[in-house]
Write an enzyme that holds these catalytic residues in place. Structure first.
Site: not given
Length: 426
Positions: A144, A239, A267
Site C-alpha cells: 500500500y 516507500d 510517520k
C-alpha cells in the site's frame, strides 16, 4: 472489558462521519464489533474513554517509537506552538531536519517535505515519470502506497481489510499505467521490464511490506530489484513511510544495505504529527519546481510543529534505542511462537526491530498470496480475546504490529500472558 462510551461515540460519529471513522481500518470491519475511542496515551499504554487501559501495539501506526507522550517531543511542540503554529514560509527547522535525514540515509541527497505519506508517494511517482519521460510504473500486490489514483491498484492495508481489489473512482486510463506484480518475485519484474522495455518509469515497493501484515524481503530480492532497475534505466523507489527510522537508524535500506533512487518517508519523521517527505538522488530531485518542470507544492509543507516534533524525536533515536527495540521485539515474537506451539495452533511470524507480523498459517509467508491463504477468522477471534485482556493489536489481519522503546519487560510479560490465554481459547 466493557466499553459503553466507545459504542455511544461510534453511534454518534456515524451520523456525521462516513462509516463513523476518518480512515477505514479504524471501523473494525476486519474484526467485527465497535472501534475503541481513546482519550490518552503514555509510554506503551493507551486509555479509552471508559478508563480501560491497554498495552498498545499500533503506536499510531508506527511513529510512536519512543512511546506515547514522549516528554521531549511534547515539550518541543509546546515550545514551538508558543512561538508560532505556522508561517507558510521557510524556517530553519526544515533545514535542520533535512540535514539530519541526509546524514542518516546516504541515498537521500536532497529531500522535500510534504504533509502525508500519500502525498509523498504520489509526488515521487510524478517525479520519476517526469525524470524518465515514461508512463508505466510497477508496484506489488499487497503493498500500500497511499490512496492516490496510480497506486490504488491491488493495494494493501485497509483496501485488503475491506475486500476492495480496485477502488471505483480510479479511471481505467490511469490504472492501466500501473503494473501489479507478486511481492518477492524478482523474475516477474525482470519479465515485465523486458516486455515493456523503455516504458517503465519506476518500480515502487515497501522494502519491508507492512500493509499485508509484516512480510520481509527474501534474501537477495532487494539487491535483484536494484540491479534490474539500473540495467533498464528505471527509478527504484523505496516507500519507507512505515519503515523509515522505525527499523534502523538508516531505515530499511540501511538494514539491508540497498540504495534506492528515491525514498518516501513519513510517520516517525513527524513524531505522530501529519508529515511526509520524499528525497533521493540530486539529479532526480533537481527536476522539481522551482528548479525544474515537475510541479509539486504544499501550503503546510514543512509545518514548524511537525518539524520540531520530528527533529526532536530523530535526535533521540540512538543505537541503544534500536538495540532495545530488537531485543523486546524478539522477546515478544518468540514468546508468541512458544505459546502457539504449546496450544497446537500453527502460526507464522516475521520481525525486524520494533515491527512484527503474526499470521495463522502452517507455512512461511512471503507474498500477498501467502497472506490471503491465512486463517483470518482465527485472527478475528484472537484480536477480541487480546482486546478483552487489555492488549490493543491492529484491527486487521493485514496490518503489522509495532513496539516502542517504552515497552518494558512488564508490558511484554503481560502481553504474553494474555496471548497464552487467548490462543488456548481460539
Amino acid at each position: 472489558m466493557q466499553r459503553p462510551t466507545s459504542s455511544q461515540l461510534f453511534a454518534r460519529a456515524q451520523e456525521a462521519i462516513p462509516g463513523g471513522v476518518n480512515s477505514p481500518v479504524r471501523a473494525f470491519k476486519g474484526v467485527g464489533g465497535d472501534p475503541v475511542f481513546f482519550a490518552r496515551g503514555e509510554g506503551p499504554y493507551l486509555w479509552d474513554e471508559d478508563g480501560n487501559r491497554y498495552i498498545d501495539y499500533i503506536g499510531s501506526w508506527g511513529p510512536m517509537i519512543m512511546g506515547h507522550s514522549f516528554p521531549p517531543v511534547v515539550e518541543a511542540v509546546q515550545k514551538q506552538a508558543a512561538e508560532a503554529i505556522g508561517f507558510g514560509a521557510p524556517t530553519e527547522l526544515e533545514i535542520e531536519i533535512a540535514e539530519l535525514i541526509k546524514a542518516r540515509v546516504p541515498s537521500i541527497e536532497q529531500i522535500r517535505m510534504v504533509n502525508s505519506g500519500t502525498e509523498a508517494t504520489m509526488s515521487a511517482i510524478r517525479l520519476a515519470r517526469g525524470f524518465t519521460g515514461r508512463d508505466l510504473i510497477i508496484k506489488f500486490t499487497g503493498c500500500y502506497h497511499g490512496h492516490s489514483d496510480s497506486l490504488l491498484v491491488q493495494a494493501g492495508s485497509g483496501v485488503l481489510t475491506l475486500g476492495i481489489p480496485n477502488s471505483p473512482g480510479v479511471p481505467e486510463a490511469i490504472a492501466g499505467n500501473t503494473l501489479s506484480l507478486p511481492f518477492n518475485d524478482a523474475e516477474a519484474v525482470a519479465a515485465a521490464l523486458e516486455r515493456y522495455s523503455g516504458q517503465v518509469a519506476a518500480v515502487i515497493l515497501e522494502p519491508i511490506a507492512g500493509n499485508m501484515g509484516c512480510v520481509l524481503p527474501r534474501p537477495g530480492y532487494l539487491e535483484q530489484l536494484r540491479t534490474l532497475c539500473t540495467d533498464h534505466g528505471v527509478v527504484l523507489i523505496f516507500d519507507e513511510v512505515m519503515t523509515g527510522f522505525r527499523v534502523n537508524a538508516g531505515s530499511a535500506q540501511g538494514l539491508y544495505g540497498v540504495r534506492p533512487d528515491l525514498t518516501t518517508l513519513g510517520k516517525v519523521i513527524g513524531a505522530g504529527l501529519p508529515v511526509g517527505a520524499f528525497g533521493g538522488r540530486a539529479d532526480i530531485m533537481a527536476c522539481l519546481a522551482p528548479l525544474g518542470p515537475v510541479y509539486q507544492a504544499g501550503t503546510l509543507s514543512g509545518n514548524p510543529l511537525a518539524m520540531a516534533a520530528g527533529l526532536t524525536l530523530l535526535k533521540h533515536l540512538t543505537s541503544d534505542v534500536y538495540a532495545r527495540l530488537e531485543r523486546q521485539t524478539q522477546r515478544l515474537v518468540y514468546g508468541m511462537e512458544a505459546a502457539a506451539q504449546a496450544a497446537g495452533v500453527p502460526i507464522a511470524t516475521a520481525q525486524v526491530p520494533g515491527m512484527f507480523g503474526l499470521f495463522f498459517s502452517e507455512t512461511p509467508v512471503h507474498s500477498f498470496e501467502d497472506v490471503a491463504a491465512c486463517d483470518t477468522e482465527r485472527f478475528k477471534a484472537l484480536f477480541h480475546q487480546m482486546l478483552d485482556h487489555g492488549v490493543y493489536l491492529a484491527p486487521s489481519a493485514f496490518e503489522a504490529g509495532f513496539l516502542s522503546a517504552a515497552h518494558d519487560d512488564a508490558a511484554i510479560d503481560t502481553t504474553l500472558d494474555a496471548f497464552r490465554a487467548a490462543v488456548k481459547a481460539i
